[in-house]
Design an enzyme around this catalytic site. Structure first.
Site, PDB file in Angstrom:
ATOM      1  N   LYS B  79      50.833  47.078  29.440  1.00  0.00           N
ATOM      2  CA  LYS B  79      50.795  46.357  28.159  1.00  0.00           C
ATOM      3  C   LYS B  79      51.157  47.327  27.034  1.00  0.00           C
ATOM      4  O   LYS B  79      50.736  48.486  27.055  1.00  0.00           O
ATOM      5  CB  LYS B  79      49.389  45.793  27.960  1.00  0.00           C
ATOM      6  CG  LYS B  79      49.227  44.853  26.773  1.00  0.00           C
ATOM      7  CD  LYS B  79      47.780  44.334  26.711  1.00  0.00           C
ATOM      8  CE  LYS B  79      47.561  43.378  25.564  1.00  0.00           C
ATOM      9  NZ  LYS B  79      46.161  42.891  25.519  1.00  0.00           N
ATOM     10  N   SER B 158      45.865  38.038  25.113  1.00  0.00           N
ATOM     11  CA  SER B 158      47.072  38.624  24.580  1.00  0.00           C
ATOM     12  C   SER B 158      47.941  39.334  25.631  1.00  0.00           C
ATOM     13  O   SER B 158      49.109  39.606  25.380  1.00  0.00           O
ATOM     14  CB  SER B 158      46.728  39.622  23.472  1.00  0.00           C
ATOM     15  OG  SER B 158      45.924  40.666  23.977  1.00  0.00           O
ATOM     16  N   SER B 182      41.431  38.870  26.937  1.00  0.00           N
ATOM     17  CA  SER B 182      42.882  39.068  26.883  1.00  0.00           C
ATOM     18  C   SER B 182      43.545  39.387  28.217  1.00  0.00           C
ATOM     19  O   SER B 182      44.750  39.250  28.346  1.00  0.00           O
ATOM     20  CB  SER B 182      43.232  40.173  25.883  1.00  0.00           C
ATOM     21  OG  SER B 182      43.247  39.647  24.589  1.00  0.00           O
TER      22      SER B 182
END
Lengths: 530, 492
Positions: B79, B158, B182
């Site tokens: 990420k 996210s 997330s």
């Protein structure tokens, strides 16, 4: 005795001041306004930032070295690089605990770190990590001597309470060029460990504040937790100053920021008190503001301040666990061990003074002067330790009066004085055995400044030894008395003019180039003129 | 879909040993597929092809030399809020668009040292603030399972890019982060395993913080086995993160057999909330029944502070955000506005330009909550309620060993439906089931269990007390084996 000491107090302070004379061109304070200002009482509280003497920074592991190349001692954390987390430097905790113990503070078994937010270009994270809610140490106290160099008042002891001691990060340094409209930033200082020492407003004037700072420096030097190099910003003093009339509530205070020398503390506060008095007497109002001490003009000037009161939006630092200390002395765990630090504390300045007073029977004033200067104290220790029979009083007299004078005369700091304790010890022995008079000793001292010979050798080579041999003294006295003028004086003496004896002695003194033991001369003359 | 990408890490690794697959060839092939498929999925903020091919060559050499590292040749994605040395780390924000770290996040560093190969950095909502993977300067990522890529499903957030990169077979594992869900939320929507460890087991060093006290690195993989293998590789104390557990980490092994007779599973009734779709409710109920059939004791319990969790989360999140984001001023790194009239103006313009509205709103709110006059009323109170949420778990775990709940309330929403709601409301719905675990710091894992009538993944979540990872993984593995969700990939 006391008179001599006071005279030399000035010498002592002159010496300390000499370093700073570049800035001391004009004195604003020689003419104090003579207003009915004595009805006011002044109240002073200090906040002192002391950089911790450590290898590395408080949280980043970067080096903590003064005067390194710009931006060369900067860890990722110090530059606010995202993703980097603070890791507490254990050595800094130990230094903080040591300092707190030296100031008799209550150590908090658990303390915590907080973020204090404000935007400034030399604060890359936008917040400073400090200890607002639960500091490392709370209530403490310190008793310290106050000697005022300017007036000849008697030294006294003052007590001040410590509110708290907290660990925090220093900020970086900004350099603003108003003309080019650029700011340069050096982050070497960012993240350097600081101890903030907050004192209760227990002081009454600038001299007390300066004496407190002086005592702190002595303590720091002995426990080695801060270099105290004020010229490097290692020790920075903020002073809160207010005045009020007796019986009335405390006045509005102003804060003088970042005073950079011990004398500056005394001068800045004295100035600020007078300034506030003039404002109040003139019907004005003191506003709560931050002021800056200008060491050149010797005034405090308002700092361009934020218009509104800052709200620092304190928040617990989520990346550091609460700081636990080992209070019970178990040696097994990793926590900083308070008991073992307590045991490692050296004798503090007050202990040294007590030793001089109790063991060596020196006066309080002498003890204060000797301990106030670590070099003098070292001389004293070395001289007395190599021969416990030496007179402590004579040693301190020579150190305080003669050695300092000689240094001043040669424009040399005491720290760089080439005369060894061994030489001084022998000089003192010669004084005690009357081989030297005080006047001859001064000559020997001056000579020792330039060569490393022993005082015995110097005195012999220069024929400076005191004439103390009774036979020789009798011979010299008889010779003088036998001269023409001597006989005249003898007649006058016998006619009852006893004071003439001093004139005869004076002549003998001159004849021998001031080398003769005058006490013995007086005795001899009395005997010969019986 | 390539058969290879349905292999587990262990299976693939064995093929490397047997020399039936070469890491370098696999990497090159994968990149050609990534470049093709990523056009519609928009998974990556940056691809690291040259780096990956070079690393794959090194892996191949080690394998040939018999010096294979545990993860040699295994492709991973990370990420884009984890710092990666010499690879841009943007947080999908204009503020960090030009930021290239000089250091690796600890968790990525450990992967790399174990031989894993980075294929790229994955998309996210700006700085992790969102649950759709839509608020990114790189545009939204699309769900791999979307029926129609012209009217796509969101992939959740996210860590949506991470979840999609695994679902699409671009890599074997991805590092995500989990602050309020997330990692688990996109894992649920994308049909992959998503794991949030006990706070303190994985280092946060190098994870660009959102909420320090809740952030944990998360792991996304196709299978529970892979997830555990990655976890065992990267867990453990880190002297660069003072909040990691100091005790040395012992790799976890799956239980050979779960002692179902003594397994108590809690079903907290508060998770049967408004908005929970009947399909998810049904999957949840059926799983509870299935565990009961296997001998587990199922207890319906109450966790009354569950509904407070999202409000507490919102306040604490905004407070920490306002603090953490003070550093973005354009001075040392990142975006710098073109205004040198004064330092204040430079800051103001830099921040105005660098952040999106979601970030700005949170900074404003956080600064308000932290004002001296508001601190007790909001921040302190939120901390107290957080403690109550956490106490709910402590009490529950006195009576049960694990909790079984939904992960998300539905299957993946359509993007054009999702964007109708405000970011705050999106998060309030999306994080309902996941956020309480972050309040308490406890471990949690989400596993896909079936496809919905829309042919979209439906997932369930297991939560356990701190350090219960072994039971959590073992139970998840048992469920995984019984539902055989992976077969849905084979069919695609």
């Amino acid at each position: 005795m006391f008179g001599i000491i006071q005279l030399n107090l000035c010498k002592l302070f002159n010496r300390n001041l000499r370093i700073k004379t570049i800035n001391n061109g004009h004195k604003t304070f020689s003419t104090k306004p003579k207003l009915k200002a004595n009805v006011f009482k002044s109240v002073i509280g200090l906040e002192i930032h002391a950089q911790i003497l450590s290898e590395s920074k408080l949280f980043s592991g970067a080096k903590n070295t003064f005067a390194s190349e710009i931006n060369s001692c900067v860890g990722l954390l110090d530059a606010g690089i995202p993703g980097c987390l603070p890791v507490l430097n254990k050595r800094c905790v130990e230094a903080g605990v040591k300092t707190a113990l030296a100031l008799s503070c209550a150590i908090n078994e658990v303390s915590m770190f907080d973020r204090k937010h404000y935007f400034y270009s030399d604060l890359p994270s936008g917040y400073q990590i400090t200890q607002q809610r639960a500091p490392l140490a709370g209530k403490g106290s310190l008793i310290f001597p106050v000697i005022t160099p300017a007036n000849n008042s008697k030294p006294y002891y003052k007590a001040v309470r410590i509110h708290q001691i907290q660990l925090e990060q220093d900020s970086g340094k900004s350099l603003h060029d108003d003309e080019l409209k650029i700011s340069l930033i050096d982050l070497n200082r960012a993240g350097i460990p600081l101890m903030e020492l907050v004192f209760e407003p227990d002081l009454e004037d600038g001299e007390e504040a300066a004496a407190l700072v002086k005592e702190l420096i002595l303590i720091f030097n002995s426990i080695e937790t801060c270099s105290c190099k004020m010229e490097e910003g290692a020790l920075r003093v903020d002073a809160n100053v207010s005045i009020h009339k007796e019986g009335e509530p405390l006045g509005v205070r102003t804060e003088i920021k970042n005073i950079g020398s011990v004398r500056g503390v005394a001068q800045a506060i004295a100035y600020e008190i007078e300034r506030q008095k003039i404002v109040k007497i003139g019907g004005g109002v003191i506003i709560n503001e931050t002021r800056q001490w200008d060491a050149i003009s010797k005034t405090t000037i308002p700092m361009r301040d934020k218009e509104v009161v800052q709200d620092y939006r304190y928040m617990p630092e989520p990346n550091l666990l609460p700081l636990h200390l080992n209070m019970n002395g178990n040696e097994s765990d990793e926590l900083v061990n308070v008991k073992s630090i307590q045991k490692s504390l050296p004798v503090l300045p007050q202990g040294l003074r007590d030793e001089l007073i109790n063991k060596y029977k020196l006066s309080e004033t002498t003890a204060i002067i000797i301990v106030n200067d670590p070099v003098l104290h070292k001389y004293f220790q070395d001289i007395i330790n190599s021969n416990q029979l030496r007179s402590p009083k004579l040693i301190t007299n020579i150190l305080i009066n003669e050695l300092l004078t000689t240094c001043n005369k040669n424009k040399t700091d005491l720290e760089k004085c080439p005369i060894s304790a061994k030489q001084l010890g022998e000089l003192i022995d010669m004084l005690e055995s009357h081989e030297l008079s005080l006047n001859l000793a001064k000559l020997v001292l001056q000579e020792m400044f330039h060569n490393q010979k022993s005082p015995q050798v110097i005195a012999t080579e220069n024929d400076w030894k005191q004439i103390s041999d009774d036979k020789e003294i009798r011979k010299i006295c008889e010779k003088v008395l036998g001269s023409e003028s001597g006989q005249k004086m003898q007649q006058q003496y016998k006619a009852g003019k006893s004071k003439i004896l001093l004139a005869i002695a004076g002549e003998i003194k001159n004849k021998t180039n001031n080398r003769i033991n005058m006490a013995k001369v007086m005795d001899m003359l009395k005997e010969l003129l019986k | 879909m390539s058969r290879l990408t349905t292999l587990s890490i262990k299976q693939l690794s064995r093929k490397f040993d047997e020399k039936s697959i070469c890491p370098k060839e696999l990497t090159i092939k994968t990149f050609s597929r990534i470049k093709e498929d990523n056009k519609k999925l928009n998974v990556f903020t940056a691809l690291t092809e040259d780096h990956a091919i070079r690393k794959a060559g090194e892996s191949a050499m080690r394998i040939n030399d018999g010096k294979k590292l545990p993860l040699d040749g295994i492709l991973v994605s990370v990420k884009d809020n984890f710092c990666t040395k010499s690879v841009p780390t943007t947080c999908a924000s204009k503020m960090l668009k030009n930021f290239t770290p000089t250091y690796n996040a600890t968790v990525y560093d450990k992967l790399e040292k174990a031989g894993a190969i980075l294929v790229g950095k994955t998309n996210l909502d700006e700085f992790g603030m969102g649950s759709g993977c839509i608020d990114s300067i790189f545009g939204s990522s699309k769900n791999f399972w979307s029926e129609d890529y012209n009217n796509p499903r969101i992939c959740g957030g996210s860590s949506g890019g991470s979840a999609t990169s695994v679902a699409a077979g671009f890599c074997m594992a991805s590092l995500g982060s989990d602050t309020g869900g997330s990692t688990r939320n996109p894992a649920s929507y994308c049909g992959v395993v998503g794991f949030k460890p006990t706070y303190g087991l994985l280092s946060r060093h190098g994870l660009i913080p959102l909420v320090n006290s809740m952030d944990v690195p998360g792991i996304l993989t196709k299978s529970v086995d892979d997830c555990l293998q990655i976890f065992n590789t990267i867990a453990g104390p880190d002297k660069l993160d003072s909040t990691t557990i100091k005790k040395p980490f012992n790799p976890i092994e799956l239980l050979k057999q779960i002692d179902f007779k003594n397994l108590k599973v809690g079903i907290p009734r508060e998770y049967n909330c408004e908005g929970l779709t009947s399909e998810v409710l049904e999957a949840w109920t059926k799983m509870a029944d299935f565990l009961e059939e296997n001998g587990a004791q199922i207890h319906e319990i109450s966790m009354p502070y569950t509904t407070s969790s999202i409000f507490v989360y919102s306040i604490l999140n905004q407070c920490e955000v306002s603090s953490n984001f003070s550093r973005y001023d354009g001075i040392e790194y990142g975006h710098r506005a073109d205004d040198e009239t004064s330092t204040e103006n430079l800051y103001a313009k830099t921040r105005a330009e660098g952040f999106n509205n979601v970030v700005k709103n949170r900074i404003f709110a956080g600064n308000y909550f932290l004002l001296r006059k508001n601190y007790d009323k909001y921040f302190l109170k939120a901390l107290k309620v957080r403690r109550l949420v956490s106490d709910d778990f402590s009490k529950a775990f006195k009576n049960v060993d694990l909790l079984l709940t939904p992960t998300t309330l539905s299957d993946a929403p359509l993007l054009n439906e999702f964007v109708k709601n405000h970011n705050r409301d999106q998060c309030a719905v999306q994080d309902f089931c996941t956020c309480p675990a972050n309040m308490a710091g406890i471990p949690s894992i989400t596993i896909p269990v079936k496809l919905s009538s829309n042919k979209l993944p439906i997932s369930l979540q297991l939560m356990g007390p701190n350090f219960s990872e072994q039971l959590l993984f073992s139970t998840a593995k048992f469920i995984e084996d019984s539902v055989d969700f992976l077969s849905n990939y084979h069919k695609m």
